[in-house]
Design an enzyme around this catalytic site. Sequence first.
Site, short mmCIF file in Angstrom:
data_model
loop_
_atom_site.label_atom_id
_atom_site.label_comp_id
_atom_site.label_asym_id
_atom_site.label_seq_id
_atom_site.Cartn_x
_atom_site.Cartn_y
_atom_site.Cartn_z
N ARG A 283 -4.98 53.35 37.60
CA ARG A 283 -3.79 53.48 36.75
C ARG A 283 -3.77 52.31 35.78
NH1 ARG A 283 -3.80 57.96 37.94
NH2 ARG A 283 -2.21 59.23 38.94
N ASP B 199 -10.74 54.04 32.11
CA ASP B 199 -10.40 55.45 32.00
C ASP B 199 -8.89 55.61 31.87
OD1 ASP B 199 -11.10 58.28 32.07
OD2 ASP B 199 -10.07 58.33 34.00
N GLU C 93 -0.83 54.53 27.94
CA GLU C 93 -1.61 55.70 27.52
C GLU C 93 -0.78 56.93 27.19
OE1 GLU C 93 -3.92 56.13 31.22
OE2 GLU C 93 -2.92 58.05 31.56
N HIS D 136 -8.55 59.15 30.40
CA HIS D 136 -8.08 59.62 31.71
C HIS D 136 -8.80 60.92 32.10
CE1 HIS D 136 -4.47 59.04 34.57
NE2 HIS D 136 -5.42 59.72 35.20
P1 NAI Z 1 -5.99 56.57 48.56
O1 NAI Z 1 -4.53 56.62 48.89
O2 NAI Z 1 -6.95 57.36 49.37
O3 NAI Z 1 -6.49 55.04 48.56
C1 NAI Z 1 -5.75 54.01 48.00
C2 NAI Z 1 -6.12 52.72 48.73
O4 NAI Z 1 -5.44 51.64 48.11
C3 NAI Z 1 -5.72 52.74 50.21
O5 NAI Z 1 -6.79 52.35 51.03
C4 NAI Z 1 -4.58 51.74 50.27
O6 NAI Z 1 -4.50 51.05 51.51
C5 NAI Z 1 -4.95 50.80 49.13
N1 NAI Z 1 -3.84 49.97 48.69
C6 NAI Z 1 -2.51 50.26 48.71
N2 NAI Z 1 -1.80 49.21 48.25
C7 NAI Z 1 -2.71 48.24 47.94
C8 NAI Z 1 -2.59 46.92 47.44
N3 NAI Z 1 -1.39 46.38 47.18
N4 NAI Z 1 -3.72 46.21 47.24
C9 NAI Z 1 -4.94 46.75 47.54
N5 NAI Z 1 -5.12 47.99 48.02
C10 NAI Z 1 -4.01 48.72 48.22
O7 NAI Z 1 -6.07 56.97 47.02
P2 NAI Z 1 -7.33 57.56 46.23
O8 NAI Z 1 -7.36 59.04 46.37
O9 NAI Z 1 -8.53 56.78 46.60
O10 NAI Z 1 -6.90 57.24 44.72
C11 NAI Z 1 -6.81 55.91 44.25
C12 NAI Z 1 -6.12 55.90 42.91
O11 NAI Z 1 -6.95 56.54 41.94
C13 NAI Z 1 -4.82 56.72 42.86
O12 NAI Z 1 -3.72 55.94 43.26
C14 NAI Z 1 -4.71 57.12 41.42
O13 NAI Z 1 -3.91 56.17 40.75
C15 NAI Z 1 -6.14 57.00 40.89
N6 NAI Z 1 -6.66 58.28 40.41
C16 NAI Z 1 -7.15 58.34 39.12
C17 NAI Z 1 -7.67 59.52 38.62
C18 NAI Z 1 -8.25 59.60 37.24
O14 NAI Z 1 -8.49 60.70 36.73
N7 NAI Z 1 -8.51 58.49 36.56
C19 NAI Z 1 -7.66 60.73 39.43
C20 NAI Z 1 -7.18 60.55 40.80
C21 NAI Z 1 -6.68 59.37 41.23
#
Ligand code: NAI
Length: 336
Positions: free
Chosen positions: A231, A255, A260, A292
């Site tokens: 993000r 990305d 944005e 994105h």
């Molecule tokens: P997920 O929920 O599986 O993993 C997120 C990880 O971040 C978890 O292990 C969690 O413990 C950790 N986390 C939470 N708070 C934290 C902090 N303060 N410091 C460090 N780590 C922390 O999520 P997933 O599926 O891996 O997605 C990650 C991010 O990718 C999403 O939140 C979303 O913003 C982004 N995303 C971007 C896309 C794009 O098209 N560019 C598409 C899909 C997701």
Amino acid sequence: MRIAFFDAKAYDKPSFERYGAEHGIKFKFYETKLTEDTAELARNCDGVCTFVNDTLDANVLEKLADLDCRYLALRCAGYNNVDMKAAGNCGLRVCHVPAYSPHAVAEHAMALLLTSVRRIHKAYIRTRDFNFSLNGMTGIDLYGKTVGVVGTGRIGRVFINICKGFGMNVIAYDKFPAKDADFPYVSMEELLAQSDIISLHCPLTDETRHLINCETIKLMKKGVIVINTSRGALIDAECLLDGIKSRQIGAACLDVYEEETDYFFEDLSGHILNDDILARLISMPNVIVTSHQAFLTEEALSNIAETTVLNLVQLHDENACPNELIWKDGEIVHGK
Ligand code: NAI
């Protein structure tokens, strides 16, 4: 069921129409984003389907509730743009798509990194102009480099495996470290100091907003490469720009971008970009920006549509859905 589908793009329609038809859901596609002004388009609909840059603040949610909309189906994983407390107060049932293809995003992060370190973006333009010179094209090996991964959830873990395949040393930071990790966790300070490449895969929360800022950039190795496919607001864009200008940051692969909403997903060629920071970042030879698009694979689009439709069916028919996000006692809990 009728669902008003906001911020619709041509690539959204085939899969949503197909899965919707299979389950008796009629999507009304609107190209406009959901805002206070456009919420009216959801009149006579049972709910809305929205994406990452739709406005879902208290005013919009109250308006939807006044129109008797019952469902807010997010066709994305992140829900940082939803005022969940307001949704709870309005009685709107919120669901999201927690995972659709972690591979799509992780592979895009690696695509950006490879493009950057091997100057593919420059080579593509040069050879199209029959310029076959290699001056200025020297890259670096990824093999043996240390990559610091922030956030080791679904996407972070896939990215780690890809990096291991390249023979990179992986270190990671997560607020909630995984118990089965086959890579070392370090503190955020250690990660900043030791990484040649830093890739962000954590969600945007109050805690992670501007995780990369002027102070944390100073703690990084000189010449570090920063990748953000998560993000935009994880990075203070002004500080990133300063870091690039001072050569502290060697390259950035983005990305997502903090501001944005007004730009990404739109064709603004021929317009004057009002955002000076974005324009300056894009002008840098060592910054690669994609709009994105990390999620945008055929597999992911199909999974997004299927899960969104099933979420709506479960909420409607069974009054329960594991992908529901519920505001309870001041925090968000997941449905069953
Ligand atoms: P997920 O929920 O599986 O993993 C997120 C990880 O971040 C978890 O292990 C969690 O413990 C950790 N986390 C939470 N708070 C934290 C902090 N303060 N410091 C460090 N780590 C922390 O999520 P997933 O599926 O891996 O997605 C990650 C991010 O990718 C999403 O939140 C979303 O913003 C982004 N995303 C971007 C896309 C794009 O098209 N560019 C598409 C899909 C997701």
